[in-house]
Design a protein around this motif. Structure first.
Motif, mmCIF file in Angstrom:
data_model
loop_
_atom_site.group_PDB
_atom_site.id
_atom_site.type_symbol
_atom_site.label_atom_id
_atom_site.label_comp_id
_atom_site.label_asym_id
_atom_site.label_seq_id
_atom_site.Cartn_x
_atom_site.Cartn_y
_atom_site.Cartn_z
ATOM 1 N N GLY A 22 58.214 65.633 71.324
ATOM 2 C CA GLY A 22 57.639 64.424 71.893
ATOM 3 C C GLY A 22 57.809 64.350 73.395
ATOM 4 N N TYR A 55 61.886 67.061 66.750
ATOM 5 C CA TYR A 55 60.884 66.003 66.903
ATOM 6 C C TYR A 55 61.001 65.350 68.279
ATOM 7 N N HIS A 56 62.228 65.073 68.682
ATOM 8 C CA HIS A 56 62.458 64.458 69.988
ATOM 9 C C HIS A 56 62.012 65.390 71.115
ATOM 10 N N LEU A 104 52.754 69.008 63.393
ATOM 11 C CA LEU A 104 53.761 68.465 64.295
ATOM 12 C C LEU A 104 53.115 67.542 65.322
ATOM 13 N N VAL A 137 62.159 67.719 60.778
ATOM 14 C CA VAL A 137 61.136 66.792 61.276
ATOM 15 C C VAL A 137 60.599 65.930 60.149
ATOM 16 N N GLU A 190 62.644 60.551 62.888
ATOM 17 C CA GLU A 190 62.488 60.365 64.334
ATOM 18 C C GLU A 190 63.729 60.783 65.117
ATOM 19 N N VAL A 201 58.901 60.799 58.367
ATOM 20 C CA VAL A 201 59.254 61.446 59.631
ATOM 21 C C VAL A 201 60.685 61.086 59.996
ATOM 22 N N LEU A 203 53.727 63.215 65.825
ATOM 23 C CA LEU A 203 54.397 62.658 66.999
ATOM 24 C C LEU A 203 54.110 61.168 67.159
ATOM 25 N N LEU A 217 58.344 72.139 58.652
ATOM 26 C CA LEU A 217 58.842 70.940 59.323
ATOM 27 C C LEU A 217 59.984 70.292 58.560
#
Length: 222
Positions: free
Chosen positions: A114, A110-111, A53, A93, A105, A103, A57, A88
């Protein structure tokens, strides 16, 4: 969906939280937290899942990655990398795409990961380390953050309280609680600690936790 902790782990939700504390009556609180991981512990508890993960990113969302591409980004054997990829994918993700992976996004996990990573970097992570990697590298810190997810903002905690809530040894609490103070998650008040009122990091850990639980219980990924 296979939890990235142990085969018999049960994701901790509002319905299973009480079961964790019942289990803790006959077990170490750390063992109970591992058996009933929060979303936060779910996604950070296994090295390969967390490392993959972190590596993704900064990935190009338009790129396509083969298994070997992803494996080269983590220090783990192929079986662990496969578990990380599966975890994931189930969180949205990663998306499997004709023998490769891309990925997503737009995935909420994921958000959230990050945002948390950037907040830690802005607060105090070393320049050569991802904020998420820095925050989640040590199990003692992961467990302490886990205990703080639902902590009362008005309650003060001693190091002994933290030890009893987490199962982290007194020595490790003493060694690592200052990391959370430095990041503003906790602030010292004499010999006690309170949740830091200004730090966004605990709030973002809570957001990542909720995102993982939501994605796990109600997956709707491309």
């Amino acid at each position: 969906m296979t939890l990235p902790t142990t085969d018999d782990a049960q994701l901790r939700t509002s319905d299973t939280g009480a079961e964790m504390w019942e289990f803790a009556e006959d077990a170490d609180p750390a063992e109970a937290r591992r058996a009933y991981p929060s979303g936060w512990l779910w996604v950070t508890g296994e090295d390969a899942v967390r490392s993959l993960l972190v590596a993704l990113l900064d990935a190009d969302p338009d790129a396509r990655y083969g298994f070997d591409d992803l494996a080269s980004r983590v220090d783990a054997d192929d079986a662990a990398v496969e578990r990380g990829i599966d975890a994931l994918i189930s969180l949205g993700v990663l998306v499997a795409d004709e023998g490769t992976y891309r990925v997503n996004e737009h995935a909420i996990v994921y958000h959230a990961a990050g945002e948390l990573s950037r907040a830690v970097e802005a607060t105090g992570a070393p320049d050569d380390e991802s904020g998420l990697a820095y925050l989640a590298r040590l199990e003692s810190v992961r467990l302490m953050l886990d205990a703080l997810l639902e902590a009362d903002r008005d309650r003060s905690l001693t190091q002994e309280d933290v030890h009893l809530l987490t199962g982290v040894s007194r020595k490790r609490v003493w060694l690592h609680v200052e990391k959370l103070v430095d990041l503003g998650v906790l602030e010292e008040t004499g010999d006690e600690y309170r949740l830091g009122p200004e730090s966004p990091i605990l709030r973002l850990v809570q957001s990542l936790d909720a995102a993982v639980v939501g994605a796990t219980l109600a997956p709707s990924h491309p």
